[in-house]
Design a protein around this motif. Sequence first.
Motif: not given
Length: 583
Positions: A149-156, A158-161, A197-207, A212-216
């Motif tokens: 999940l943490l890696a998915a956040g990093d990829f998001a 970069e624009g990849r979900v 949520m990850l799509r939102g991270v990708s659009l806003l470019q903010e995590l 992060l707590d919500q994500l994991v």
Amino acid sequence: MKFNISALAMAAVLSAGATSTVTLAFAPSSSANHHHPSLAVSSFGRPAFVAQRQYPSDEFILHMVGGGKDEEASKNLNEYKKNISSKRITEASGKSDEKIDVAMKFGGSSIANADRVDHVTKLIKDQIAAGYRPRAVVCSAMGKTTNSLLAAGDFALEGRVNIDAIRTLHMAAIEQFGLPQHVSDEVTALLDECQDMLRGVSLLQELSPKSLDQLVSYGERCSVRIVAARLNQIGVPAQAVDSWDVGIVTDSNFGDAKLLPGYEKTVKDAFSSKIDPNVVAVVTGFIGKDGKGRITTLGRGGSDLSATAIGASCGLDEVQVWKDVDGILTADPRLVNNAIPVKALSYEEAAELAYFGAQVLHPIAMQPAMKCGIPVRVKNSYNPSSEGSVISEKHDDDRLVTAITCKRGVQLLDIHSTQMLGAYGFLSTVFGDLEKHKLSVDVLASSEVSVSLTFDKKQPQEDIDNAMRDLAPYATATLHKDRAILTLIADVDRSSEVLATVFRVFSAQDIKVEMMSQGASKVNISFVLRNDQIDDAILNLHYCFFEGRCIVEPYADGEEINGEGASASKKEESPPLVVERSK
């Protein structure tokens, strides 16, 4: 389904009112099916009754669905219910079935996939049969889900979900077990929410840390639903519970939240009012919510803290932490093949072991257990018959050394200042500069004009360099990299015996001690060595203190080391043992 009802029970039932309920207890040899809860309807003219099997108590509840009402009979019935409730009969011999109330914790490796979930749920069922009553089973995320999940956040960012691998892991377990549709729907909904949520991270470019707590959190929230469903499937009543629903409320320090003061009462009240004692609450570890309802995480080792917090708050008999080794070992088994389990150790010993690198409970996780005096047992999920290691307030073992551990990759900072000779405030000045850069010290040794201390590898190098610049006007600071801390958990009251052996081993192996610390803790002695010498040091000390063979003579007066050392005469007959580092 057939079962026998005593004459007294029948009399009480037949004379009871229309809304009465009778509890009947049967021996384990009853024909009741232990895997499939069922209802049996029995009619004796009037009234009629429904008998429902209760797990895991080997009881039936008889619900009356018709009949007259008689005050005296009702009184007799209530007395009968009172008597049978106070002493349930589990065997024909008449033993009472006192249960041992426990909280169990299983980490990610224990429930890494469907096969491991199946193993763990059957283990829980076996523990219930052995007399334990799990009030809570605290679970981490399955396998490496948190890291994924943490890696998915990093990829998001970069624009990849993409959470396909995470989805596959969980859905494969659901399909393999054939779990009910509602379980699949709940887990799918959580994973869809995670992806949104990850799509939102990708659009806003903010995590942010809050995000992060919500994500994991999705890892634990999915795993408990699968584990609870599998338990129900094999005949163990269970309920998936998010930790905040049973009182795990924290501050708002996202990423490393702390339990709020007074959480004990909140947790106890929640379990009393929401959780049936005979239903296993499968609780999310590692996560909680702050006062505003936002999801937080308790930091690494947070699942252990969740388990000990629940166990201590509910006054349980024991907290069980299930791992993949037979308890706490005398050394890291990846280095020392002959490491052996430590049967009993104190809270302080366990905390020191964990702090200095051993894979035990996190020191913070020990605090609720220490506060309430609840024993913590570390057991092996691959070998449940092993007793494991019990951590409690004190133990009776008379041993010289309990265990050996180490922390690698530390840096040693030597600070010297003749300007401070005879002046006060030297240490406060040094630590003021360290505090300014938020540097945490592991081990310390000091004199009037000098101090040596260590930083672990988590400390940012830039902060260490800045602190050294601040020290430069009044002290000479020298930094030594690639060092390690070797720690003996030992009886410090007998430190002379310990040190006599340690330094003779080090001398024989040409191992240089650059710093030593003893005194503040009554259970540990620490040495700073070069990284490339730490393995040799651990191997040779383990031979001396735990395996009855040593490259040096026993303690000066010929006394055996740790009660197991070889005699001096025997050592004269055998050549010294040379230990090389494992490759």
